[in-house]
Design a protein around this motif. Sequence first.
Motif, short mmCIF file in Angstrom:
data_model
loop_
_atom_site.label_atom_id
_atom_site.label_comp_id
_atom_site.label_asym_id
_atom_site.label_seq_id
_atom_site.Cartn_x
_atom_site.Cartn_y
_atom_site.Cartn_z
N ARG A 93 0.80 -1.23 0.00
CA ARG A 93 0.00 0.00 0.00
C ARG A 93 0.82 1.27 0.00
N GLY A 94 2.07 1.18 0.29
CA GLY A 94 2.88 2.38 0.38
C GLY A 94 2.73 3.04 1.74
N LEU A 95 2.88 4.37 1.77
CA LEU A 95 2.86 5.12 3.02
C LEU A 95 1.46 5.19 3.60
N ILE A 96 1.35 4.82 4.86
CA ILE A 96 0.10 4.96 5.62
C ILE A 96 0.34 6.10 6.60
N GLU A 97 -0.36 7.20 6.40
CA GLU A 97 -0.20 8.38 7.25
C GLU A 97 -0.95 8.20 8.57
N ILE A 98 -0.60 9.01 9.55
CA ILE A 98 -1.32 9.02 10.83
C ILE A 98 -2.80 9.24 10.55
N GLY A 99 -3.64 8.37 11.11
CA GLY A 99 -5.08 8.50 10.94
C GLY A 99 -5.64 7.77 9.72
N ASP A 100 -4.79 7.37 8.77
CA ASP A 100 -5.27 6.56 7.64
C ASP A 100 -5.61 5.17 8.16
N PHE A 101 -6.54 4.51 7.52
CA PHE A 101 -6.97 3.20 7.98
C PHE A 101 -5.98 2.12 7.58
N LEU A 102 -5.49 1.39 8.57
CA LEU A 102 -4.77 0.16 8.31
C LEU A 102 -5.79 -0.92 7.95
N HIS A 103 -6.82 -1.00 8.78
CA HIS A 103 -7.97 -1.89 8.52
C HIS A 103 -9.22 -1.03 8.52
N ARG A 104 -10.06 -1.26 7.55
CA ARG A 104 -11.42 -0.72 7.56
C ARG A 104 -12.26 -1.76 6.87
N MET A 105 -13.14 -2.41 7.63
CA MET A 105 -13.94 -3.49 7.08
C MET A 105 -15.33 -3.50 7.69
N THR A 106 -16.27 -4.01 6.92
CA THR A 106 -17.67 -4.06 7.33
C THR A 106 -18.16 -5.49 7.23
N LEU A 107 -18.87 -5.94 8.25
CA LEU A 107 -19.50 -7.26 8.24
C LEU A 107 -20.97 -7.08 8.60
N THR A 108 -21.85 -7.54 7.73
CA THR A 108 -23.29 -7.40 7.92
C THR A 108 -23.93 -8.78 7.94
N LEU A 109 -24.72 -9.03 8.98
CA LEU A 109 -25.48 -10.27 9.09
C LEU A 109 -26.96 -9.94 8.93
N VAL A 110 -27.63 -10.66 8.04
CA VAL A 110 -29.07 -10.53 7.85
C VAL A 110 -29.69 -11.80 8.44
N PHE A 111 -30.70 -11.64 9.29
CA PHE A 111 -31.26 -12.79 10.00
C PHE A 111 -32.76 -12.62 10.20
N ASP A 112 -33.42 -13.74 10.52
CA ASP A 112 -34.87 -13.72 10.72
C ASP A 112 -35.20 -13.73 12.22
N ASP A 113 -36.48 -13.84 12.54
CA ASP A 113 -36.93 -13.81 13.94
C ASP A 113 -36.35 -14.96 14.77
N SER A 114 -35.97 -16.05 14.12
CA SER A 114 -35.38 -17.18 14.85
C SER A 114 -33.87 -17.04 14.97
#
Length: 183
Positions: A44-65
């Motif tokens: 990735r090259g240079l990661i500045e202060i405050g830049d994301f090393l990790h940024r990820m999203t996990l979404t679970l879709v579920f029913d009433d059970s």
Amino acid sequence: MTVKRTPLHTRNINIQGFQRDDGLWEVEGVLEDTKGYPFSLEDRGLIEIGDFLHRMTLTLVFDDSFTIRDVRAEMHNTPYADCSGAEPQYKELIGLQIKKGWMDKAKVALGRTTSCTHLTEMLPPLATAALQTIRGYKLNFEPNYASGSEERQTVRNTCHGFRDGGRAQQLLWPQVNEQESKA
């Protein structure tokens, strides 16, 4: 005595629960890691202060059970170019039911080298948020939900607040407490 501290690493996890128009529910977790110093990564090259090393999203879709009906994994920022190859593996969670012991099944379904440590680490708080999303809504908007024996058995003795004879049990299930004290 105050000791000077230098921030080196920050991890933020934000989890939100949603009711969907199609009758299903969603919980979405966003994990963000930043560093308090600039550094370089081969991919990735240079990661500045405050830049994301990790940024990820996990979404679970579920029913009433609490059965998982769909999963979305998105790895927006990762340290290595091939990390995002783990995203499709999270579809293996579809069909699992969020309940006691479900993490053992989830870890088997995901595998160690086919999944992402950080996404998998979000599963327990996502499960807690799923329970709080449905239960919170139903306790407030479905009048008979709290009185149900299934709800009581699900949370009974899971923590200090839901211990037998505790304040939550006295308020939510007073008739059961009276019956048990007579027995």
